[in-house]
Design a protein around this motif. Structure first.
Motif, short mmCIF file in Angstrom:
data_model
loop_
_atom_site.label_atom_id
_atom_site.label_comp_id
_atom_site.label_asym_id
_atom_site.label_seq_id
_atom_site.Cartn_x
_atom_site.Cartn_y
_atom_site.Cartn_z
N GLU A 47 42.12 38.42 42.32
CA GLU A 47 41.98 39.68 41.59
C GLU A 47 40.61 39.80 40.92
O GLU A 47 39.99 40.87 40.93
CB GLU A 47 43.09 39.83 40.53
N ASP A 71 41.80 47.99 49.07
CA ASP A 71 43.22 47.66 49.19
C ASP A 71 43.75 47.34 47.79
O ASP A 71 43.78 46.18 47.38
CB ASP A 71 43.38 46.46 50.13
N GLU A 72 44.13 48.38 47.06
CA GLU A 72 44.56 48.22 45.67
C GLU A 72 45.88 47.47 45.54
O GLU A 72 46.14 46.83 44.53
CB GLU A 72 44.68 49.59 44.99
N GLU A 73 46.71 47.53 46.58
CA GLU A 73 48.01 46.88 46.49
C GLU A 73 47.90 45.36 46.59
O GLU A 73 48.33 44.63 45.71
CB GLU A 73 48.94 47.41 47.59
N LYS A 74 47.30 44.87 47.67
CA LYS A 74 47.21 43.42 47.88
C LYS A 74 45.91 42.82 47.34
O LYS A 74 45.80 41.62 47.21
CB LYS A 74 47.34 43.10 49.37
N LYS A 75 44.93 43.66 47.10
CA LYS A 75 43.61 43.23 46.61
C LYS A 75 42.97 42.17 47.51
O LYS A 75 42.45 41.17 47.06
CB LYS A 75 43.71 42.75 45.17
#
Length: 171
Positions: A47, A71-75
């Motif tokens: 993160e 990719d905001e969900e899985k970063k």
């Protein structure tokens, strides 16, 4: 010495002096330039790396098509299309645009760059390694050298950002 041997020596010296080979990008047999490297950043989790690279891209990459993807969900993935202005291409200059993907994991990220395209106001739009006949070989070498320098500066700036160091904004 025979004329053949002298011609070969001259050709070899000319190619060494005016090479258009990149110092950092890899050129395949089709003349396509690519780059890939894994950067180890000790002590940073996924993160932290994702957000520092994302912040760097938002601050530094201004594209006409605004094609930044995060990719905001899985970063884990960041994609963008940076562009360099190339002054050494002669009158009117030119630009080189490329695709850049960054895969993020704990303590490291992999940066891949592909599809380097050279284009200018005169309508030339070709792969960076495929514009023979358009410019003198020495100009092609200067263009690739300029891209090398800008690309290396950009990589150093991204890496400094991920380490929390002062970034070089002159890339």
């Amino acid at each position: 010495m025979s004329k053949t041997v002298l011609s070969f020596i001259f050709l070899l010296i000319s190619n060494l002096c005016f090479s258009q080979d990149s110092k950092i990008l890899i050129k395949d047999e089709n003349g396509i330039y690519t780059y890939q490297k894994v950067f180890d950043i000790t002590g940073k989790n996924k993160e932290e790396l994702f957000f520092s690279i994302k912040n760097w891209i938002v601050k530094n990459i201004k594209t006409q098509s605004n094609t930044n993807f995060f990719d905001e969900e899985k970063k884990e993935i960041i994609s963008t299309n940076p562009m360099f202005i190339v002054a050494s291409a002669g009158v009117g200059g030119a630009m080189v645009e490329f695709k850049m993907n960054i895969d993020v994991k704990d303590g490291k990220y992999r940066l891949s760059a592909t599809d380097f395209h050279f284009f200018n106001a005169r309508g030339i739009d070709r792969n960076l390694g495929d514009y023979k006949g358009l410019f003198a070989k020495s100009v092609r070498g200067k263009v690739v050298e300029e891209i090398d320098t800008k690309f290396q500066n950009m990589l150093a700036s991204i890496e400094a950002s991920t380490k929390g160091e002062k970034q070089n904004s002159d890339w």
